[in-house]
Design a protein around this motif. Structure first.
Motif, PDB file in Angstrom:
ATOM      1  N   ASP A  70      -1.829  -2.678  -3.859  1.00 40.44           N
ATOM      2  CA  ASP A  70      -1.662  -3.715  -4.880  1.00 40.44           C
ATOM      3  C   ASP A  70      -1.399  -5.034  -4.175  1.00 40.44           C
TER       4      ASP A  70
ATOM      5  N   GLY B 117      -3.732   3.784  -1.892  1.00 41.27           N
ATOM      6  CA  GLY B 117      -4.143   2.657  -2.708  1.00 41.27           C
ATOM      7  C   GLY B 117      -3.230   1.469  -2.465  1.00 41.27           C
TER       8      GLY B 117
ATOM      9  N   SER C 286       0.191  -1.263 -11.986  1.00 41.60           N
ATOM     10  CA  SER C 286      -0.230  -1.307 -10.590  1.00 41.60           C
ATOM     11  C   SER C 286      -0.440   0.111 -10.064  1.00 41.60           C
ATOM     12  N   PHE C 287      -1.144   0.210  -8.932  1.00 42.69           N
ATOM     13  CA  PHE C 287      -1.334   1.521  -8.322  1.00 42.69           C
ATOM     14  C   PHE C 287       0.004   2.109  -7.875  1.00 42.69           C
TER      15      PHE C 287
ATOM     16  N   GLY D 214       2.241   3.126 -10.674  1.00 45.22           N
ATOM     17  CA  GLY D 214       1.820   4.346 -11.358  1.00 45.22           C
ATOM     18  C   GLY D 214       2.389   5.609 -10.739  1.00 45.22           C
ATOM     19  N   TRP D 215       2.850   5.522  -9.479  1.00 44.34           N
ATOM     20  CA  TRP D 215       3.442   6.682  -8.816  1.00 44.34           C
ATOM     21  C   TRP D 215       4.959   6.607  -8.739  1.00 44.34           C
TER      22      TRP D 215
ATOM     23  N   SER E 244       0.835  -1.202   0.000  1.00 44.75           N
ATOM     24  CA  SER E 244       0.000   0.000   0.000  1.00 44.75           C
ATOM     25  C   SER E 244       0.867   1.249   0.000  1.00 44.75           C
TER      26      SER E 244
END
Length: 230
Positions: free
Chosen positions: A58, A56, A74-75, A78-79, A40
């Motif tokens: 994964d 968020g 994935s969340f 993505g960052w 997370s």
């Protein structure tokens, strides 16, 4: 006399069993993750320039040997910045964290912000290693600058201050407390390479019903023998 000898023999048997159990519990071991791990990314204060809370998770399926990386769908991915990576191997978690923003005071930081007393962080939960109990961490960080292995952080200087084992199945890595050394465009590219080795001990399996029955029969036989010898 026979009763005394019986009691002494039983005491020796119990002592040997206790020593064997202690040896099992105290045996360090290394193994692979045996279940999916939830990763997370939480930033209650948003990121530098945008205070919108961020959060968020994964699920990394069959975590051993897999990784999260920039743009992987994935969340967390993505960052991630181009240099960043999270991977799982054996009983280790390896991360590369990079600078995401420069503050007005010249500090280089991840860019993730905490709020309300809660840190921006990466949480790893559902950590399970077959037959093992996680009891601690061994931490190291470096940035590979000129292959020296120096830490890529100005602060904190002690990894244990920003990496914490919350319980036997969860750990957290604070992101808003990290201040990076300004390496410019050198070999480190303003990053820290963090390795978390989970310290485990073996956990013996609970006796099955058949073993309990066998143990009961054995004890019953010993007691019967004791009554006959009186």
């Amino acid at each position: 006399m026979r009763v005394f000898e019986f009691n002494r023999g039983l005491a020796r048997l119990c002592s040997a069993a206790a020593l064997a159990l202690t040896a099992l519990l105290g045996t360090p071991a290394q193994a692979a993750f045996s279940a999916d791990v939830t990763v997370s990314l939480l930033a209650p204060g948003g990121i530098v320039g945008d205070s919108t809370p961020l959060g968020g998770s994964d699920v990394v399926s069959g975590a051993d040997g897999l990784k999260l990386s920039p743009g992987d769908g994935s969340f967390v991915g993505g960052w991630m910045l181009p240099l960043e990576l999270i991977s799982f191997s054996g009983n280790s978690i390896k991360m590369t964290l990079a600078t995401g923003a420069e503050l007005g005071n010249g500090d280089w930081v991840t860019g993730y912000l905490g709020a309300g007393g809660a840190h921006a962080r990466l949480d790893f939960s559902n950590l399970n290693i077959a037959g093992q109990q996680i009891v601690g961490l061994v931490l190291s960080d470096k940035d590979g600058f000129l292959d020296t292995g120096f830490s890529g952080l100005v602060s904190p200087t002690d990894p244990s201050s920003y990496v914490k084992l919350l319980n036997a199945h969860q750990l957290t890595v604070d992101l808003d407390t990290l201040v990076f050394k300004d390496r410019g465009t050198g070999s480190s590219n303003g990053r820290v390479d963090l390795r978390i080795d989970l310290v485990t001990v073996a956990v013996p399996e609970l006796p099955s019903g058949s073993l309990l029955l066998a143990g009961g029969l054995l004890m019953g036989g010993l007691l019967h023998r004791r009554r006959r010898e009186r």
